[in-house]
Design a protein around this motif. Sequence first.
Motif, short mmCIF file in Angstrom:
data_model
loop_
_atom_site.label_atom_id
_atom_site.label_comp_id
_atom_site.label_asym_id
_atom_site.label_seq_id
_atom_site.Cartn_x
_atom_site.Cartn_y
_atom_site.Cartn_z
N HIS A 74 12.49 8.63 -0.41
CA HIS A 74 11.96 9.44 0.79
C HIS A 74 10.45 8.58 2.10
CE1 HIS A 74 13.47 13.08 -0.78
NE2 HIS A 74 13.44 12.73 -1.98
N ILE A 75 10.03 7.59 0.76
CA ILE A 75 9.09 7.02 1.39
C ILE A 75 9.06 5.67 1.99
CG2 ILE A 75 6.16 6.49 1.18
CD1 ILE A 75 6.97 9.32 0.85
N TYR A 102 5.25 9.90 -7.47
CA TYR A 102 6.01 10.09 -7.05
C TYR A 102 6.91 8.87 -8.01
CZ TYR A 102 5.57 11.64 -1.53
OH TYR A 102 5.01 12.62 -0.97
N GLY A 140 0.76 -1.45 -0.14
CA GLY A 140 0.03 0.02 0.22
C GLY A 140 0.59 1.59 0.04
N GLN A 141 2.00 0.74 0.98
CA GLN A 141 3.27 2.33 0.44
C GLN A 141 3.48 2.52 -0.88
OE1 GLN A 141 4.01 4.50 3.77
NE2 GLN A 141 2.06 3.22 4.00
N PRO A 157 13.10 5.20 4.83
CA PRO A 157 13.45 5.99 5.50
C PRO A 157 12.41 5.16 7.09
CG PRO A 157 12.72 7.80 4.38
CD PRO A 157 12.14 5.81 3.92
N GLN A 158 11.08 4.01 5.97
CA GLN A 158 10.55 3.08 7.23
C GLN A 158 11.51 1.73 7.00
OE1 GLN A 158 6.55 3.14 6.30
NE2 GLN A 158 6.86 4.66 4.87
N ALA A 203 0.22 3.92 -2.68
CA ALA A 203 -0.10 5.65 -1.92
C ALA A 203 1.10 6.05 -3.24
CB ALA A 203 -0.40 5.53 -0.99
N ALA A 204 2.20 6.24 -3.01
CA ALA A 204 3.21 6.86 -3.61
C ALA A 204 3.09 6.70 -5.04
CB ALA A 204 4.61 6.02 -3.37
N TYR A 253 8.76 8.50 17.22
CA TYR A 253 8.29 9.75 16.89
C TYR A 253 6.79 8.55 16.03
CZ TYR A 253 9.24 10.88 12.10
OH TYR A 253 10.13 10.19 11.40
N TYR A 254 7.17 7.99 15.30
CA TYR A 254 5.95 7.02 15.24
C TYR A 254 6.08 6.06 14.86
CZ TYR A 254 8.99 5.56 10.50
OH TYR A 254 9.48 4.80 10.19
N ARG A 255 4.48 4.98 14.79
CA ARG A 255 5.03 3.79 15.01
C ARG A 255 4.70 3.06 13.22
NH1 ARG A 255 0.30 2.30 17.43
NH2 ARG A 255 0.12 4.52 18.96
N GLN A 306 12.17 8.50 -6.26
CA GLN A 306 11.62 9.33 -4.99
C GLN A 306 10.67 7.99 -4.10
OE1 GLN A 306 8.98 11.90 -6.59
NE2 GLN A 306 10.20 13.71 -6.83
#
Lengths: 252, 216
Positions: free
Chosen positions: B134-135, B126, B116-117, B138-139, B120-121, B214-216, B130
């Motif tokens: 960027h998406i 994107y 899904g990531q 980092p995750q 969505a991109a 800072y995020y899950r 990219q």
Amino acid sequence: MSLLEARHVKKSFDGLEVLKDISLTVEEGEVLAIIGPSGSGKSTLLRCATMLEKMDDGDLLYLGEQAAKSVSGQAEYAKTADLKRMQGYYGLVFQNFNLFPHYSVLKNIMDAPVRVQKRDKHEVKEKALRLLEKMGLSDKADAYPCQLSGGQQQRVSIARALAMNPRVLFFDEPTSALDPELTGEILKVIKELAAEHMTMVIVTHEMSFARQVANHIIFMENGVIVEEGTPDHVFSSENARMQSFLGKFRQD
Amino acid sequence: MDLLSIVSQLGSGMLVSVEIFFCTLLFSLPLGLLVAFARMSKVKPIQWLAKLYISVMRGTPLMLQLMVVYFGPYYIFGMRISTSYRIIAVMIGFAVNYAAYFAEIYRGGIESMPVGQYEAAKMLGYSKPQTFIHIIFPQVVKRILPSITNEVITLVKDTSLAFVLAVAEMFTLAKQIAAAQTSMVPFIAAAVFYYLFNLLVAVIMEKIEEHMNYYR
Ligand SMILES: Nc1ncnc2c1ncn2[C@@H]1O[C@H](COP(=O)(O)OP(=O)(O)O)[C@@H](O)[C@H]1O
Ligand SMILES: [Mg+2]
């Protein structure tokens, strides 16, 4: 000219015919609702229309531009650059939101307009804040998706799609991942968009919502369109399949 | 010989160990990503090559690999090898070995990302690079950090394997001094060094993990 025109779309997954000759058009300002039992091919149709999936055969036109063309029984897609441009005409709201978890709400909305569309950061930020206000999420700009309820996340994902200024917005069961008490807030937002004449194609299980919001309804089953027309026409249809489908919902 | 002079003699070895450690990370982390891409390539021969590379690197002792890197040029190509090549051979050996482990960690992280990531991109226009930069990446970093920490801690201890090429790192010196003094003290000092080094690594990695919470 139609915003979207799909003709004779066919799609199989390893021998399983999921879409058997589906045609539809979407006019500017129109709201099209697609209903039908699960497994009937609604998501696949949306995924073919948004080019997340390649159809096997059929024509696909956005604003009269040919994204795919049926050539001797096979869909032939346009050049990548042309497809990319046509992709800018539409947005998709997913069932399970698919927000970027590592980005704040504001960044989720702003990143693509700035990075992809190369729009001015200040203009985009203003637009994003206006969209958040519209979604009733002004206080959540700096929150992260994991800090939001499902309904709030879905509203962010609608704002994210709208920030790209699409001509048409697709929704694939935007409320089915939500608790019943949260579906209302999403349906309300979509109704507001309809009132502003946003062009939308919505796959939904919410029958009364479909009836209220749509100009045109398509009822699909087993990869074919069984019934379509105005809400009044479809909901008073004598078609046996349609009747039994609606009957199930009345019982629920 | 007192503790202070032992520690001061070991000092230069510590620096070499630290140097091996950082150089290995510097080269193997990016190299590992490249190998991971090769391993996930749709081009079968590239995929096979990466698979073979990973399996050899993980299936044979690092000590042996270091010797192959050092003596290989002489035995295979008849090249003359200078002693200054030792430290370079150590770095090459460590980098290519750790790259294999990191590649599998990257691959696990990348493959664990929900489709899904990507979708969505794609819907937001994107490009593929990219999307990855960027998406996805980092995750992935957040997901694989605990496994990376494990490898990094192993690496601290593995730097002692450089002794096979007589590179004057911590462990090599400790052995020499211990033999000359017939004393256990240099070994104890070395143990304390590795332990403190790893403690520091663990604290730093924990800080980085916290930073990404800072995020899950
Ligand atoms: N990627 C896929 N691979 C194989 N089969 C699929 C795939 N996507 C959908 N299908 C199958 O196609 C049929 C229609 O699915 P879908 O379009 O999701 O229906 P709906 O959205 O109406 O519930 C189902 O039988 C489903 O199992
Ligand atoms: Mg579906």
